[in-house]
Design a protein around this motif. Structure first.
Motif, short mmCIF file in Angstrom:
data_model
loop_
_atom_site.label_atom_id
_atom_site.label_comp_id
_atom_site.label_asym_id
_atom_site.label_seq_id
_atom_site.Cartn_x
_atom_site.Cartn_y
_atom_site.Cartn_z
N TRP A 248 -7.06 4.22 1.54
CA TRP A 248 -7.46 5.61 1.82
C TRP A 248 -8.99 5.72 1.86
CZ3 TRP A 248 -10.02 9.65 -0.67
CH2 TRP A 248 -9.76 10.93 -0.18
N LEU B 155 -7.83 12.50 -2.87
CA LEU B 155 -6.56 11.82 -3.16
C LEU B 155 -6.43 11.78 -4.67
CD1 LEU B 155 -4.18 10.12 -1.94
CD2 LEU B 155 -5.50 8.13 -2.59
N ALA B 156 -5.34 12.32 -5.18
CA ALA B 156 -5.15 12.39 -6.63
C ALA B 156 -3.88 11.63 -7.00
CB ALA B 156 -5.06 13.84 -7.07
N PHE C 191 -3.08 1.56 -1.99
CA PHE C 191 -3.06 2.75 -1.14
C PHE C 191 -4.37 3.53 -1.31
CE2 PHE C 191 -2.18 7.22 -0.37
CZ PHE C 191 -1.66 7.16 0.91
N PHE D 167 -4.22 0.45 9.30
CA PHE D 167 -2.86 0.98 9.10
C PHE D 167 -1.82 -0.11 9.37
CE2 PHE D 167 -4.57 5.41 9.98
CZ PHE D 167 -4.41 5.81 8.68
N ALA D 168 -2.06 -0.87 10.44
CA ALA D 168 -1.08 -1.90 10.82
C ALA D 168 -1.00 -2.97 9.73
CB ALA D 168 -1.46 -2.52 12.16
N ILE E 220 0.14 12.99 -7.89
CA ILE E 220 1.19 12.54 -6.96
C ILE E 220 2.29 11.82 -7.74
CG2 ILE E 220 1.68 10.97 -5.04
CD1 ILE E 220 -1.21 11.58 -4.12
N ALA F 122 1.06 -1.66 6.92
CA ALA F 122 2.49 -1.64 7.24
C ALA F 122 3.08 -3.04 7.19
CB ALA F 122 2.69 -1.03 8.63
N GLN G 26 -11.44 6.69 4.94
CA GLN G 26 -12.44 7.76 4.83
C GLN G 26 -13.81 7.26 5.27
OE1 GLN G 26 -11.72 10.85 4.17
NE2 GLN G 26 -9.58 10.32 3.83
N PRO H 90 0.83 -1.22 0.00
CA PRO H 90 0.00 0.00 0.00
C PRO H 90 0.86 1.26 0.00
CG PRO H 90 -0.50 -1.44 1.85
CD PRO H 90 0.78 -1.91 1.27
N LEU H 91 1.51 1.50 -1.12
CA LEU H 91 2.34 2.70 -1.26
C LEU H 91 1.72 3.61 -2.31
CD1 LEU H 91 5.86 1.04 -1.31
CD2 LEU H 91 4.71 2.08 0.61
N PRO H 92 1.80 4.90 -2.13
CA PRO H 92 1.27 5.79 -3.14
C PRO H 92 2.12 5.73 -4.39
CG PRO H 92 2.40 7.04 -1.42
CD PRO H 92 2.39 5.60 -1.00
#
Lengths: 641, 304
Positions: A384, A506-507, A380, A413-414, A511, A417, A388, A373-375
């Motif tokens: 996100w 989120l765009a 990701f 989140f965990a 990014i 990660a 929300q 999950p990286l942008p």
């Protein structure tokens, strides 16, 4: 036009089935081999045409159950998943004629296609059962048991759906989707239990993660990924579409809890897995569990009459789906190719593959970026959106619900990660460092032409990652109209995702452009700094002697091993072992701990033996019990018509 | 203000922000290694100029790389600096009207910082030697230990602001001034300190321009954290769009104050942070602060 597309898909499915049968029964023939590259591509083009052309209100074709409204129907959600199914089939076709499992694959593709374009519960159940049972031949007893259990659960769920629509004795009088949608919402808690039971082995949900990992590690990649596709589709079709407009909130809550638990468990296991494809399998199981969480959020929001949140959660599921199914397929295919070249699937035998297989490793970075999950990856974006949904949920005054929401947020989140850390560990051990075996050092890289095989598979998730609004217009805008039953999420612009409440945005494409600009500037800076010529020197080993002749690839003690991270973590947490018996003995005393440990071991062995030997019997008993309860109206909570 | 005016204002704010980053990053990268005896103005001038000179010296040295190294150690500094640079562009230093402000999001900033750190871990692991590889493992263990505190703190802050966008978090200021929220900001900071560190071990295989880029990235990452934590703890110190020049000036002074305090803190902690025991204690404190935050918030709301 829709009728033509549907007929085309049926023809493709029939030819697939015939080709699969010819492989299995008549051995390979030239005629079927010639059709090989054309068939899945035909399916892909038909699905794209269906997605672009759209539909008004589905198209029931009375070719299935006589007399009812069912049969085959071209629905948006089925069309979308068919597109990904044919992409998986097209990718797997490139393995022929070396792939001895091609016949089973073709048959399974046909069976899954039947369930995707089914217009009634009867055909849906038939297709899904066949698809669940077919690959068990390839995987041994354990998979056979899971396949049988999944098939029984699918039949049970189908019957439960039909039960409220018809009195006992004529359960399958009219299993058409239109009637089921109208009469849905009355199947009680047994339906989600059965659906999850059916989807669990396919998606790697708890407690069947080991089986999913086994499929990823040892079976051809299409087995695990096509199964995951079927599992995701079953969850959406049964729970969001056919179970009625107002499901119980408990279904959603239970799914969220199950998904989060499974995701964390898969993430922790991936940190300690010893096989390369096993790590990828665990990460895929983690993503599948996040998909279950998204479906759970969707159900929770719908039960509380929050259509915008329901639509947003559905959007998250639709973003996860291509990343897991197609990105996962590419990742698994590349990892399996690396294992073949290095001669072993054990992480302890891999290493330094970036030197011998640089092209394959560079290609592998793309699906890994999509899965971690990286942008600006799909995962990701999906995460996100899930965050929300939690943030926008109307929570009551401070109390238990808010704390639970906080816990859900932290666990999301965990899980993200842990997925990133697992893929990082994979990269350290298998890709970087020094080769550990002569065969690994002499591995042959993929030919650059292999990119032709991977590029189409990676195109869809990459498109969904960079232009999520465009993908969700097709996926949620169209498929959501099929599944969400009136609920709708926010209308996302082409290049961005909008939060359901507030101005959050989120765009991914901007990014990505910003990152590209940053990389260009940093590269320029690095180039301007590199004014002097580079010098190379041997690796500094802290003063130790160079590797002896019998260890030409270096002392293994000086390299990162698969267990190093787990050992360091255990050491930091002061855990003597993963098994809790050490802690147990400190709490209960040694003799009591031994006794409890023996009892629990005996109980586990007995349960495993019963499940292993009597799995069909247990499944049939459960199935019969559920059938009786459903038919007796025990769970029928809808108002009498 | 019309669209054109907002565009011009946003561009000017972004340029000012980049200028501040360019000044602050070398100071934080090298200057935070310790304060010399600053008894005279000349010593101060020397201390201020020293980071720039040392970076320039470092960059002009001959780059030495391992035999048979893959392209990863060459790419890692570039990718890492790009990710941290993007995060730095999203987090406001003293103005909230930057051109890229709509993209600013807490989850995105944390993910970019994590990606940047991951690039260095890859580079360290590629050396194949025990020291750098074990440093990468140790850094990952530090990050995993700090993870509970970090994610819980971030979750509480997100729940309080009702959105992940920094705009919502700073403009709304909903509850962020409460002691519970401050505890969570502290948890986030302690988690960041606990998950950082090991810079010396990670950079063992780097030299010349690569080491200069590593130092720059480290300094920039610290500046991002200072800006982020400062803005979250004291949202009023970041000027909004319609504020007048006086408010801009006061926001700039606030940023200078924050930066100076953080610089002093890093100068004090640069030695002790090398101790793994301290980092683990910081991770525990981070979790404690993250747990304390919701408890304080619940207690405060119950009292009302």
């Amino acid at each position: 036009m829709n009728l033509m597309i549907l007929i085309g898909l049926v023809l493709v499915g029939i030819v697939h089935a015939l080709r699969g049968a010819s492989y299995l029964v008549l051995s390979r023939s030239g005629a079927t081999t010639k059709l090989r590259p054309i068939l899945p591509l035909c399916g892909v083009f038909l699905c794209i045409a269906g997605l672009i052309d759209g539909w008004s209100a589905g198209l029931p074709v009375p070719v299935g159950y006589a007399g009812g409204e069912g049969g085959l129907a071209l629905g948006p959600i089925g069309c979308l998943f068919s597109l990904m199914l044919f992409a998986i089939a097209a990718w797997s076709d490139a393995d022929e004629p070396a792939d001895p499992t091609a016949g089973w694959r073709d048959l399974r593709v046909s069976a899954i296609l039947l369930s995707l374009i089914a217009g009634d519960a009867f055909l849906l159940g038939c297709g899904a059962c066949l698809a669940a049972l077919l690959p068990t031949r390839l995987l041994g007893r354990r998979a056979a048991r899971n396949g049988v259990l999944a098939a029984f659960a699918i039949v049970g769920a189908s019957v439960l759906l039909c039960a409220p629509a018809a009195p006992f004795g004529s359960l399958l009088a009219d299993p058409g989707f239109a009637l089921l949608r109208e009469a849905g919402g009355s199947a009680g808690p047994l339906l989600p239990l059965l659906v999850v039971g059916a989807a669990a082995p396919l998606l790697g949900l708890w407690p069947t993660q080991g089986g999913f990992r086994h499929r990823c590690a040892f079976a051809p990649p299409w087995v695990a990924l096509s199964g995951a596709l079927l599992g995701q589709f079953l969850l959406l079709r049964f729970l969001l579409d056919l179970a009625g407009p107002v499901p119980s909130a408990w279904w959603g809550g239970a799914l969220v809890a199950l998904g989060l638990f499974g995701a964390l468990r898969a993430g922790v296991s991936a940190l300690d897995d010893r096989r390369a494809a096993g790590v990828v399998g665990r990460v895929l199981a983690l993503e599948n569990n996040l998909f279950v969480v998204a479906v759970g959020f969707c159900l929770l929001a719908r039960a509380n009459d929050l259509p915008v949140l329901s639509g947003t959660a559905f959007d998250a599921a639709m973003l996860l789906s291509p990343a897991v199914l197609l990105g996962g397929l590419a990742a698994l295919g590349l990892v399996r190719a690396m294992e073949r070249e290095a001669g072993s699937g054990l992480l302890s035998r891999l290493g330094g593959l970036i030197r011998s297989m640089p092209f394959a490793c560079a290609l592998l970075a793309v699906p890994f970026l999509l899965l971690a999950p990286l942008p600006p990856g799909d995962d990701f974006s999906a995460l996100w959106l899930l965050v929300q949904v939690v943030l926008a949920a109307p929570l009551p005054a401070p109390g238990g619900v808010a704390v639970v929401a906080l816990g859900v947020l932290a666990l999301l989140f965990a899980a993200a990660a842990l997925a990133a850390a697992s893929l990082l560990r994979f990269g350290w051990i298998a890709v970087l460092g020094r080769p550990r075996t002569p065969r690994g050092a002499a591995a042959t890289d993929l030919a650059p032409i292999a990119a032709r095989r991977y590029a189409p598979v990676l195109f869809v998730p990459a498109f969904a990652a960079l232009l999520p609004g465009g993908w969700l217009f097709m996926a949620s805008g169209r498929a959501g109209s099929d599944v969400l039953l009136g609920g709708e999420g926010p209308r996302h612009p082409l290049v961005a995702l909008l939060a359901p409440v507030g101005n959050g945005m989120l765009a991914p494409l901007p990014i990505a452009l910003l990152l590209a600009l940053g990389v260009a500037l940093a590269a320029l800076l690095a180039r301007s700094l590199n004014l002097r010529a580079e010098r190379t020197a041997p690796v500094w080993e802290g003063g130790a002697a160079p590797p002896p002749p019998w260890l030409p690839f270096g002392d293994p003690a000086t390299q990162i091993a698969p267990a190093t991270l787990g050992l360091a973590l255990r050491q930091a947490l002061d855990l003597p072992a993963w098994h809790p018996s050490g802690r147990l003995s400190s709490w209960l005393g040694a003799s009591q701990a031994r006794r409890w440990s023996a009892w629990s071991r005996q109980g586990a062995v007995w349960l495993a033996r019963v499940l292993e030997r009597r799995a069909p019997l247990v499944a049939m008993l459960l199935f019969g019990f559920g059938l009786v309860l459903a038919a007796s109206g025990f769970f029928d909570m809808r108002a009498p018509r | 203000m019309n669209q054109l005016g907002l565009l011009a204002l946003g561009s000017a704010a972004l340029v000012l922000h980049v200028g501040l980053l360019l000044l602050a990053t070398p100071l934080m990268a090298i200057g935070a290694e310790g304060f010399p005896a600053l008894r005279s103005p000349a010593a101060w001038r020397g201390w201020l100029a020293q980071p720039f000179l040392r970076l320039a010296t470092l960059a002009s040295r001959e780059p030495v790389r391992s035999e048979g190294a893959s392209p990863v150690p060459r790419l890692a500094p570039i990718l890492s600096l790009a990710c941290t640079g993007c995060a730095a562009l999203l987090v406001p230093s003293f103005l909230r009207v930057m051109l890229d402000w709509p993209l600013a999001d807490l989850a995105l900033v944390l993910a970019l910082l994590g990606t940047s750190r991951g690039c260095w871990l890859f580079a360290a692991a590629d050396g194949g030697s025990a020291a750098t590889g074990l440093a990468a493992i140790g850094a990952t263990v530090d990050a995993l230990l700090a993870l509970p505190g970090l994610v819980l703190s971030a979750s509480v802050l997100l729940m309080l602001s009702g959105g992940a966008g920094l705009d919502a978090m700073l403009a709304g200021q909903r509850g962020l001034a409460a002691p519970g929220a401050l505890a969570c900001v502290a948890g986030l900071g302690l988690g960041a300190l606990a998950s950082g560190g090991r810079e010396a071990a990670l950079s063992q295989a780097l030299s010349g321009p690569d080491l200069a880029l590593f130092r720059l990235e480290t300094g920039l990452r610290r500046v991002v954290w200072i800006d982020l934590l400062g803005a979250l703890a004291w949202p009023g110190s970041v000027a909004a769009a319609p504020s007048g020049p006086l408010f801009w000036l006061s926001a700039l002074l606030c940023w200078l104050l924050r930066f100076g305090m953080a610089l002093a803190l890093f100068a004090l902690l640069s030695g002790p942070l090398g101790d793994p025991g301290l980092r683990r204690r910081l991770a525990a404190f981070s979790l404690f602060a993250a747990l304390l935050g919701p408890i304080l918030l619940l207690a405060g709301q119950s009292a009302e």
